[in-house]
Design a protein around this motif. Structure first.
Motif, short mmCIF file in Angstrom:
data_model
loop_
_atom_site.label_atom_id
_atom_site.label_comp_id
_atom_site.label_asym_id
_atom_site.label_seq_id
_atom_site.Cartn_x
_atom_site.Cartn_y
_atom_site.Cartn_z
N UNK A 140 13.66 -0.33 4.02
CA UNK A 140 13.09 0.44 5.12
C UNK A 140 13.45 -0.29 6.41
N UNK A 141 14.01 0.44 7.35
CA UNK A 141 14.43 -0.21 8.58
C UNK A 141 13.46 0.07 9.72
N UNK A 142 13.73 -0.52 10.86
CA UNK A 142 12.82 -0.41 12.02
C UNK A 142 12.65 1.03 12.47
N UNK A 143 13.71 1.84 12.41
CA UNK A 143 13.58 3.24 12.81
C UNK A 143 12.63 4.00 11.90
N UNK A 144 12.70 3.72 10.60
CA UNK A 144 11.80 4.36 9.64
C UNK A 144 10.36 3.93 9.89
N UNK A 145 10.17 2.66 10.15
CA UNK A 145 8.82 2.16 10.42
C UNK A 145 8.27 2.79 11.69
N UNK A 146 9.07 2.86 12.73
CA UNK A 146 8.61 3.49 13.97
C UNK A 146 8.27 4.95 13.74
N UNK A 147 9.06 5.63 12.90
CA UNK A 147 8.82 7.03 12.62
C UNK A 147 7.55 7.27 11.82
N UNK A 148 7.16 6.30 11.03
CA UNK A 148 5.97 6.41 10.19
C UNK A 148 4.85 5.48 10.67
N UNK A 149 4.88 5.14 11.94
CA UNK A 149 3.99 4.12 12.48
C UNK A 149 2.52 4.45 12.23
N UNK A 150 2.13 5.70 12.35
CA UNK A 150 0.71 6.05 12.15
C UNK A 150 0.25 5.69 10.75
N UNK A 151 1.11 5.85 9.75
CA UNK A 151 0.76 5.48 8.39
C UNK A 151 0.64 3.97 8.24
N UNK A 152 1.51 3.24 8.89
CA UNK A 152 1.50 1.79 8.78
C UNK A 152 0.31 1.16 9.50
N UNK A 153 -0.15 1.80 10.55
CA UNK A 153 -1.25 1.24 11.35
C UNK A 153 -2.47 0.95 10.49
N UNK A 154 -2.83 1.84 9.61
CA UNK A 154 -3.99 1.64 8.76
C UNK A 154 -3.83 0.44 7.84
N UNK A 155 -2.66 0.31 7.25
CA UNK A 155 -2.40 -0.82 6.36
C UNK A 155 -2.41 -2.14 7.12
N UNK A 156 -1.88 -2.12 8.32
CA UNK A 156 -1.86 -3.34 9.13
C UNK A 156 -3.28 -3.73 9.53
N UNK A 157 -4.11 -2.75 9.89
CA UNK A 157 -5.49 -3.05 10.26
C UNK A 157 -6.28 -3.59 9.06
#
Length: 69
Positions: free
Chosen positions: A1-18
């Motif tokens: 998974x690259x940075x563009x994919x992460x930026x595109x799915x950022x809302x999903x990642x935010x919960x896991x990061x929190x």
């Protein structure tokens, strides 16, 4: 998974990061906006840890969750 994919799915990642780094605020996550270096810096700042420790934590989180920036 690259940075563009992460930026595109950022809302999903935010919960896991929190879940992992509870001291990060929604404002922090908005500033980070999928940028790995920003994540490391904010973790360092909020947790009061050295940059190498923040980097280690992010690498472990990436490995555990199969994410790559």
């Amino acid at each position: 998974m690259n940075e563009d994919t992460i930026k595109g799915n950022w809302k999903q990642f935010k919960g896991k990061i929190k879940e992992q780094w509870g001291k990060l605020t929604d404002d922090d996550l908005d500033v980070i906006n999928g940028q790995r270096e920003q994540l490391v810096g904010r973790i360092q700042e909020r947790d009061g840890i050295a940059q190498d420790e923040a980097e280690r934590q992010v690498k472990k989180w990436e490995s555990d969750n199969k994410y790559n920036w």
